[in-house]
Write a protein that holds these residues in place. Structure first.
Motif: not given
Length: 370
Positions: A34, A249, A252, A267
Motif C-alpha cells: 500500500s 493521502q 501517496r 502508513t
C-alpha cells in the motif's frame, strides 16, 4: 552432527513464536504494498523474496545448537570488525551514509549483521566474565568490548544502530548481575561525554537537528521537523479506524519520507487508524512475550538467558524507537520497524535471531561450551 530432518525441525519449536513472526511479516508486506503502490521499486515483492531467504536463516538459526557458537566467537567478532572497516573504506553510500557492501544488484548492510553477531559474542564474554561484571572495573571492560564496533557504526554515520548495540549491552549486563549504582555512574559519564561531543561538533549537524526537533518542532521546519510534523498529521488524519487500506493521502501524496522503512508506521496509522496501530503494537507485545518466555525457560542456563535477553532487548528497542519517532516522541534515528519495514539485511538477521531463540528453547539443557 545436526541433521535437517522434518522431525528435528519440529522438535522443541515454539510454534506461537513462529506464528507471530510470520503473521507480523506478512502484515508488513501488505502495508509495504500500500505504501509504495505505483513506485518504481516494488518493495512488497522484494520483501516477499527476502522472506524466503529469511526463512532459510531462521531454519539455520534454529538448527545450530547455540551452545556451539563458543568455538566461533573470536572469529565472528573479528569478521564483524573487518566488515565494518571495509564498509568505511570501500562501502556503498546513499543519502550521505556509507553502510552497505554491494555485490552487483545485491546490497548487504554489515551493521545489521553486527547486532546479532555482537549478541552472540558478548553472551560468551559474559559467561567468562560474569563474576567481574558485578565490579565496576569489570563492567567498564565489558563496555569496551562493544565500544569499538559501536564507534565504527556511529561513524558511518548510523546513530540508530549504534544506539541499538549500546542498549543491548545494557540489557545483557543487567541480566548478568551488574549493579545499578555502577550503571548509574556509567550513564552519568555517557551524558557528560555526549554533552562534550555535542559542544565539540563530533555529532553531525543533521543528528543535532533531529534531537532539537524532538523538543522544538519549529527548530528545523524544512528538514527533520517537516518530516515529523507530516507524520503526525498523517497518523492524526487516520482517526480511530483510518482512511482505509490503499487510501492514504499523505503517504501517496509524497509528504512522508522513507515511507517503506523509517515511516512505515505512519502508513499504518493513516490507513488503519488508531486501532490499526494498536493492532500492530499487540502483535509486537505477543512477540516480546514469547521472547520473555524463552528467557524464563533458560533461567538455569546463563548462556541461553544472556543471548535471549540480547535479542529481546534489540527487538524491543527497535519497536519503541521506530513507533516513537513516527508519533513525534523520539528523535528520527533511522531504526527500522522489525519485520515490517522494507530491507533484506534487517529481515534476514531478525529471522536468524528468532531462529536462535528457537534453538535456545530446543537445546537449553544441552550445556556444551566447547
Amino acid at each position: 552432527m545436526t541433521t535437517f530432518s522434518t522431525n528435528n525441525l519440529r522438535r522443541g519449536m515454539d510454534i506461537p513464536l513462529l506464528v507471530i513472526t510470520y503473521s507480523t511479516t506478512l502484515f508488513g508486506i501488505l502495508m509495504l504494498y500500500s505504501a509504495t503502490l505505483g513506485d518504481k521499486t516494488n518493495y512488497a515483492r522484494s520483501q516477499a523474496v527476502w522472506l524466503v531467504v529469511a526463512t532459510l536463516a531462521l531454519v539455520a538459526g534454529s538448527q545450530i545448537d547455540y551452545n556451539r557458537y563458543g568455538r566461533w566467537t573470536q572469529h565472528l567478532y573479528w569478521l564483524n570488525m573487518v566488515l565494518l572497516v571495509f564498509v568505511k573504506l570501500k562501502g556503498h553510500g546513499a543519502k550521505g551514509a556509507v553502510r552497505w557492501i554491494k555485490f552487483g544488484a545485491f546490497q548487504f548492510q554489515p551493521s545489521e549483521f553486527a547486532k546479532v553477531s555482537l549478541i552472540i559474542c558478548f553472551a560468551y564474554y559474559l559467561i567468562q566474565k560474569r563474576d567481574e561484571i558485578k565490579e565496576f572495573g569489570g563492567l567498564v571492560k565489558s563496555f569496551f568490548y562493544i565500544a569499538i564496533p559501536t564507534a565504527i557504526i556511529i561513524e558511518q554515520p548510523d546513530l540508530g544502530t549504534g544506539l541499538v548495540v549500546l542498549v543491548v549491552w545494557l540489557g545483557m549486563v543487567f541480566m548478568a548481575g551488574a549493579k545499578g549504582k555502577h550503571l548509574g555512574i556509567l550513564f552519568l559519564s555517557a551524558t557528560l561525554l555526549f554533552t562534550a561531543a555535542w559542544k565539540l561538533n563530533v555529532i553531525h549537524d543533521y543528528q543535532k537537528k533531529r534531537v532539537q526537533v524532538l523538543f522544538d518542532p519549529e527548530a528545523d521546519k524544512d528538514g527533520a521537523g517537516y518530516h515529523v510534523a507530516q507524520a503526525r498529521i498523517a497518523i492524526g488524519s487516520g482517526g480511530a479506524w483510518g482512511r482505509g487500506y490503499l487510501k492514504s493521502q499523505s503517504v501517496r501524496g509524497g509528504f512522508i519520507p522513507e515511507k517503506q522503512t523509517d515511516f512505515i508506521y505512519t502508513t499504518i496509522g493513516e490507513e488503519l487508524g488508531f486501532f490499526g496501530g494498536l493492532f500492530v503494537l499487540f502483535l509486537y507485545f505477543v512477540l516480546l512475550m514469547r521472547g520473555r518466555a524463552v528467557i524464563i525457560a533458560a533461567y538455569e542456563d546463563p548462556l541461553g538467558r544472556f543471548m535471549a535477553t540480547g535479542i529481546v532487548t534489540m527487538l524491543a528497542f527497535h519497536i519503541v524507537v521506530n513507533v516513537g519517532m513516527n508519533i513525534g516522541i523520539m528523535p528520527v534515528t533511522g531504526v527500522p520497524l522489525p519485520l515490517i519495514s522494507a530491507g533484506g539485511s534487517n529481515l534476514i538477521l531478525i529471522f536468524f535471531a528468532i531462529g536462535i531463540l528457537q534453538s535456545i528453547m530446543k537445546n537449553r539443557h544441552d550445556l556444551i561450551f566447547g
